[in-house]
Design a protein around this motif. Sequence first.
Motif, PDB file in Angstrom:
ATOM      1  N   ILE A 161      50.394  89.782  54.273  1.00 34.44           N
ATOM      2  CA  ILE A 161      51.503  88.861  54.544  1.00 34.44           C
ATOM      3  C   ILE A 161      51.034  87.423  54.386  1.00 34.44           C
ATOM      4  O   ILE A 161      51.701  86.586  53.770  1.00 34.44           O
ATOM      5  N   MET A 162      49.835  87.155  54.931  1.00 34.77           N
ATOM      6  CA  MET A 162      49.307  85.786  54.838  1.00 34.77           C
ATOM      7  C   MET A 162      49.097  85.396  53.382  1.00 34.77           C
ATOM      8  O   MET A 162      49.427  84.288  52.962  1.00 34.77           O
ATOM      9  N   LEU A 163      48.521  86.307  52.611  1.00 36.05           N
ATOM     10  CA  LEU A 163      48.244  86.007  51.203  1.00 36.05           C
ATOM     11  C   LEU A 163      49.540  85.700  50.454  1.00 36.05           C
ATOM     12  O   LEU A 163      49.628  84.724  49.699  1.00 36.05           O
ATOM     13  N   ILE A 164      50.541  86.540  50.667  1.00 31.81           N
ATOM     14  CA  ILE A 164      51.794  86.352  49.922  1.00 31.81           C
ATOM     15  C   ILE A 164      52.475  85.060  50.354  1.00 31.81           C
ATOM     16  O   ILE A 164      52.973  84.284  49.522  1.00 31.81           O
ATOM     17  N   MET A 165      52.457  84.780  51.657  1.00 34.81           N
ATOM     18  CA  MET A 165      53.063  83.521  52.090  1.00 34.81           C
ATOM     19  C   MET A 165      52.238  82.325  51.625  1.00 34.81           C
ATOM     20  O   MET A 165      52.777  81.266  51.317  1.00 34.81           O
ATOM     21  N   GLY A 166      50.930  82.519  51.554  1.00 37.54           N
ATOM     22  CA  GLY A 166      50.075  81.455  51.011  1.00 37.54           C
ATOM     23  C   GLY A 166      50.420  81.166  49.563  1.00 37.54           C
ATOM     24  O   GLY A 166      50.529  80.006  49.151  1.00 37.54           O
ATOM     25  N   LEU A 167      50.632  82.236  48.797  1.00 35.26           N
ATOM     26  CA  LEU A 167      51.001  82.051  47.391  1.00 35.26           C
ATOM     27  C   LEU A 167      52.357  81.356  47.253  1.00 35.26           C
ATOM     28  O   LEU A 167      52.601  80.634  46.289  1.00 35.26           O
ATOM     29  N   ASN A 168      53.243  81.602  48.210  1.00 32.37           N
ATOM     30  CA  ASN A 168      54.562  80.958  48.137  1.00 32.37           C
ATOM     31  C   ASN A 168      54.525  79.483  48.506  1.00 32.37           C
ATOM     32  O   ASN A 168      55.430  78.746  48.170  1.00 32.37           O
ATOM     33  N   THR A 169      53.525  79.094  49.287  1.00 33.53           N
ATOM     34  CA  THR A 169      53.568  77.739  49.838  1.00 33.53           C
ATOM     35  C   THR A 169      52.474  76.814  49.325  1.00 33.53           C
ATOM     36  O   THR A 169      52.560  75.611  49.506  1.00 33.53           O
ATOM     37  N   PHE A 170      51.449  77.368  48.652  1.00 32.30           N
ATOM     38  CA  PHE A 170      50.294  76.504  48.369  1.00 32.30           C
ATOM     39  C   PHE A 170      50.635  75.377  47.401  1.00 32.30           C
ATOM     40  O   PHE A 170      49.952  74.353  47.371  1.00 32.30           O
ATOM     41  N   SER A 171      51.712  75.540  46.591  1.00 25.81           N
ATOM     42  CA  SER A 171      51.955  74.484  45.602  1.00 25.81           C
ATOM     43  C   SER A 171      52.340  73.155  46.266  1.00 25.81           C
ATOM     44  O   SER A 171      52.082  72.097  45.702  1.00 25.81           O
ATOM     45  N   VAL A 172      52.922  73.213  47.476  1.00 23.52           N
ATOM     46  CA  VAL A 172      53.147  71.977  48.234  1.00 23.52           C
ATOM     47  C   VAL A 172      51.831  71.223  48.388  1.00 23.52           C
ATOM     48  O   VAL A 172      51.726  70.035  48.107  1.00 23.52           O
ATOM     49  N   VAL A 173      50.805  71.978  48.835  1.00 23.92           N
ATOM     50  CA  VAL A 173      49.500  71.364  49.068  1.00 23.92           C
ATOM     51  C   VAL A 173      48.901  70.906  47.749  1.00 23.92           C
ATOM     52  O   VAL A 173      48.345  69.808  47.651  1.00 23.92           O
ATOM     53  N   TYR A 174      49.036  71.748  46.719  1.00 21.03           N
ATOM     54  CA  TYR A 174      48.454  71.428  45.421  1.00 21.03           C
ATOM     55  C   TYR A 174      48.964  70.078  44.910  1.00 21.03           C
ATOM     56  O   TYR A 174      48.187  69.222  44.495  1.00 21.03           O
ATOM     57  N   PHE A 175      50.275  69.888  44.957  1.00 26.90           N
ATOM     58  CA  PHE A 175      50.820  68.666  44.368  1.00 26.90           C
ATOM     59  C   PHE A 175      50.443  67.424  45.184  1.00 26.90           C
ATOM     60  O   PHE A 175      50.050  66.403  44.623  1.00 26.90           O
ATOM     61  N   VAL A 176      50.561  67.526  46.506  1.00 25.78           N
ATOM     62  CA  VAL A 176      50.173  66.378  47.344  1.00 25.78           C
ATOM     63  C   VAL A 176      48.709  66.026  47.105  1.00 25.78           C
ATOM     64  O   VAL A 176      48.341  64.870  46.885  1.00 25.78           O
ATOM     65  N   LEU A 177      47.891  67.077  47.103  1.00 23.34           N
ATOM     66  CA  LEU A 177      46.458  66.846  47.082  1.00 23.34           C
ATOM     67  C   LEU A 177      45.943  66.373  45.727  1.00 23.34           C
ATOM     68  O   LEU A 177      45.108  65.468  45.661  1.00 23.34           O
ATOM     69  N   SER A 178      46.475  66.945  44.635  1.00 22.14           N
ATOM     70  CA  SER A 178      45.940  66.533  43.334  1.00 22.14           C
ATOM     71  C   SER A 178      46.287  65.072  43.089  1.00 22.14           C
ATOM     72  O   SER A 178      45.504  64.306  42.536  1.00 22.14           O
ATOM     73  N   ARG A 179      47.459  64.665  43.561  1.00 18.93           N
ATOM     74  CA  ARG A 179      47.857  63.265  43.423  1.00 18.93           C
ATOM     75  C   ARG A 179      46.960  62.350  44.264  1.00 18.93           C
ATOM     76  O   ARG A 179      46.486  61.316  43.800  1.00 18.93           O
ATOM     77  N   THR A 180      46.726  62.793  45.499  1.00 17.19           N
ATOM     78  CA  THR A 180      45.888  61.980  46.383  1.00 17.19           C
ATOM     79  C   THR A 180      44.471  61.877  45.846  1.00 17.19           C
ATOM     80  O   THR A 180      43.889  60.798  45.796  1.00 17.19           O
ATOM     81  N   PHE A 181      43.919  63.029  45.440  1.00 18.60           N
ATOM     82  CA  PHE A 181      42.565  63.022  44.872  1.00 18.60           C
ATOM     83  C   PHE A 181      42.482  62.072  43.693  1.00 18.60           C
ATOM     84  O   PHE A 181      41.510  61.338  43.537  1.00 18.60           O
ATOM     85  N   GLU A 182      43.516  62.114  42.868  1.00 17.29           N
ATOM     86  CA  GLU A 182      43.488  61.304  41.660  1.00 17.29           C
ATOM     87  C   GLU A 182      43.461  59.818  42.015  1.00 17.29           C
ATOM     88  O   GLU A 182      42.667  59.045  41.480  1.00 17.29           O
ATOM     89  N   THR A 183      44.343  59.439  42.952  1.00 17.36           N
ATOM     90  CA  THR A 183      44.389  58.040  43.357  1.00 17.36           C
ATOM     91  C   THR A 183      43.070  57.598  43.956  1.00 17.36           C
ATOM     92  O   THR A 183      42.511  56.564  43.600  1.00 17.36           O
TER      93      THR A 183
END
Lengths: 567, 363
Positions: free
Chosen positions: A152-174
Amino acid sequence: MARGAVAPGAEGSAGLKWTATIGLLVIVAVPCLFIVIQAIFPDFGSGSLAAPFSMFFKTLADPDLFGLAGNTLLLGVGTVLCAAVLAVPIAALRALFRIPFALIWDALLLIPFMIPPYIAALGWIMTLQPRGYLEQITGFNMASLLFSVTGIMLIMGLNTFSVVYFVLSRTFETIGARYSDVGRVFGAGQWRSFWRITLPLAMPGLAASLLLVFAMSIEEYGTPAALGRRIGFEVLVTGIENRISEWPIDLPGSATLSLVLVSMALIAFMLQRWLLTRRDYRIVGGKPQAHDKRNLGVWTVPATLLFALVAFLATGLPILAILATALSRTISGGLALSNLGLDNFRQLLGTGSDGLAALGNSLMLGTTTALLASLLGAITAYSVVKGRGRFRIVLDALSITPNSLPGVVVAVGIILAWNQPWLPVTPYNTPFILLLAYICILLPQPVRYATASLHQLGDNLEAAGRVSGAGPLKAFVRIVLPLILPSMVTAMILVFAVASRELVASLLVAPVGFTTIAVFIWQQFDQGSAGLGMAMAFCAVLITTLIPLLLISLLRWFSRGSVAGLN
Amino acid sequence: MITKPPAASGNPALSLHSISMSLGGNRVLDRINVDLAEGEVLGLLGPSGCGKTTLLRLISGLLLPDEGEIRIAGSTVAAPQTGIALPPERRGLGMVFQDYALWPHMSVAKNVAFPLEMQGVRAGTCKDRVVRALDRVGLGAMAERRPSDLSGGQQQRVAIARAIVAEPPLVLFDEPLSNLDRELRETMVDEIADLVAELRLSAVYVTHDHGEALTLANHVAVMREGGIEQLASPDELVNHPKTAAVADFLRLGCLLQATRGADGWTINGTDLSFPAETIAGSQAQVLLPEKALRLDASGPMTLRTQVVRSQARSTGHALILRLAGTDHVIRLLSPRRARTGDGVDLSFAPEDLRWFPVGEPVH
Ligand SMILES: Nc1ncnc2c1ncn2[C@@H]1O[C@H](COP(=O)(O)OP(=O)(O)OP(=O)(O)O)[C@@H](O)[C@H]1O
Ligand SMILES: [Mg+2]
């Protein structure tokens, strides 16, 4: 000039202020109030205030509650871990190195936002269950992982991680561009400067997005209900749903559990807000600058494969599973060319079918919710921005409250409030009750968009209207509203997309015999007609994503140059 | 041309009586009194943060005063004591904002038509009047454009057209030219001056540029820290500044320190001396007006200076001179060029100096 000074002589319209206040009281405050009352007075439903707090403490002391709250926390923390493990490495790779096809991976990773989690979960079930697609292709199944807490955790992680991905890749880049290069000038190596500079500076952003994932996962109903029930893993959301929909109905219990769940969501929300308003986070906001990214060298192929794998798991697999199921004549026929056919779609969209009715209902409700929520949101945001004193504080608080109200809690509150036997008239048992629920759940979105847009508007635009002879209401309608319209349309599209496939509140408060898209999918799956359900799921994703995208491009086309108001 | 002549009611176009206002705990305006006759322009001049915008927002109704009374064309629009507080839309004003404040979602014509529309003027009449107002500011051809497609100067002209189209009894200008570059500012000042004269507008014109204020206004109020330092005609202001602060703000010339000795006043650092009865007190400030200075040694009084810099200008050479024996700097326009370090003699008449007492409490 735009000091934001609130002028006593040029207050916003009193009419709008009252509209916002009454609207918020009915839609937000009433359900909350009834949950609290019900939790305290167990016999409130029969008109008695007897034995206050008796059930409250009983439920709080109930070992069930500890189990449910513990499971909810476990699920939230587990999902956050999964999402972080999935998102952080690829976000860092994306931000700091040249990744082949980077824009394609970004586009693919946006898709999880468009698939409601319960639909993705059903896709995973079709794939991993015994005799599922994985077994048909490879000969083994992963049912034991799927139907487990980790699954359950894995599947919910797969559903939600893109929120983190987009925030973080932008922040890392800046940060990478601005600070870590500086670190490297002073002699820190690539990795050292990532660990010592980039990651610490990105921490507040990472923490805030992980808190959002936490809130999303403790409020989620579909995935834990579809997967967890088979192994007896109940969380607060499913526990509340059980108590209110299954005999014997336990209103005080569901109210108390709701309060516990809201407290958790509220803490997550407050922490997130605090993190995002801290000053040290703001310095890393802003636009990522053009930044020299490094080549990965021999690691290019493995990194690309990693992106492909993550994108496939998050996007490709659920969609393929949905499509395969929808296009199968029978489920038992499996993945065979002879089993392919459009039968499910024909049955779903045949004239007079239940599916068509559900689609119509959802589109209708989605549209109405989008319009009303955005109007109320715009009026509320305006009244808050223009308001002063106690009024402003009350309105502001009411308008952000739903941020920490999970759908199931809104549903409980609405049932408690509007199903009281002594009410002379009630929207209960009519489609309007769904409208109330959806508006309450989604109100924070238009409020957020309208507030941001209002802050961009110079004070003088409205002042010029007032001096030119427009009263407060007229100035709002003729000047403020048209100027914030572009961002309100974006908010409307968002509200539409979410409202037209909302699951748990719809299951709980939909009138008898009234189905929506989500309810239809859920019922078909329960009754074993997975093919029909998945055909609906596919149509739903298509319609709720395609219509909005079409609208956005139409809007861009119509407004070329003419909505230059927000510069 | 806008036709209706202002009604000859004999009421002052604007009168402010003892206006006070606090914002965020600061006293931003302190007992302001102003009367403006019909058809005249009041210039509000002062350094940044002295309360000009606040005063204008009070007049427009975007703010309400804590105390005092505001009357526009004879009727009271704000008086907290008696509970009168007309909202801006019922004051019938025109206003030009520093940032133009044109509505980006309406065409130029729609922007200008808005005040008429709010008054319920019939569509046909409304159109005529919009055309006339736009012609007045020279933008007749741009009626259907979007404001964002105009240059800054054109946008400000649209804003002016919008402010005058409904023939308001009072037009408010809040630093209308400060967002424009210098050349444009100079042309626009003349245009506004013509417009104001032709339409016999009553107006309040806020600026921190004394050139603009002196050109446009019949009366100029020099503000400082929430109070009016001096309210006078431009001539009076230039010739008889009431305080050293006014003289300094208007850059009328060089301010020197003077001390009273046993045998009269001496300007510190020089040997210029004046009779003891010039002014009371033991310390004083003296204004040496730029326009009283001549570039020769003919007297009756003379000053020795040294050239610090000489800059070529279109109208001659701007000399920056240091008064010998002091750090005071005198700016002067000379037809001739001068070399750095040269000595220059200046002459002036003692009666042209303005004396201000020092140590007087600021009112
Ligand atoms: N909303 C507010 N709250 C507190 N103080 C304010 C507020 N608005 C203005 N002030 C203060 O009031 C004083 C006067 O402001 P005002 O805007 O009237 O100045 P101004 O003369 O127009 O200046 P400028 O030439 O820069 O436009 C300033 O000191 C300012 O800081
Ligand atoms: Mg100002």
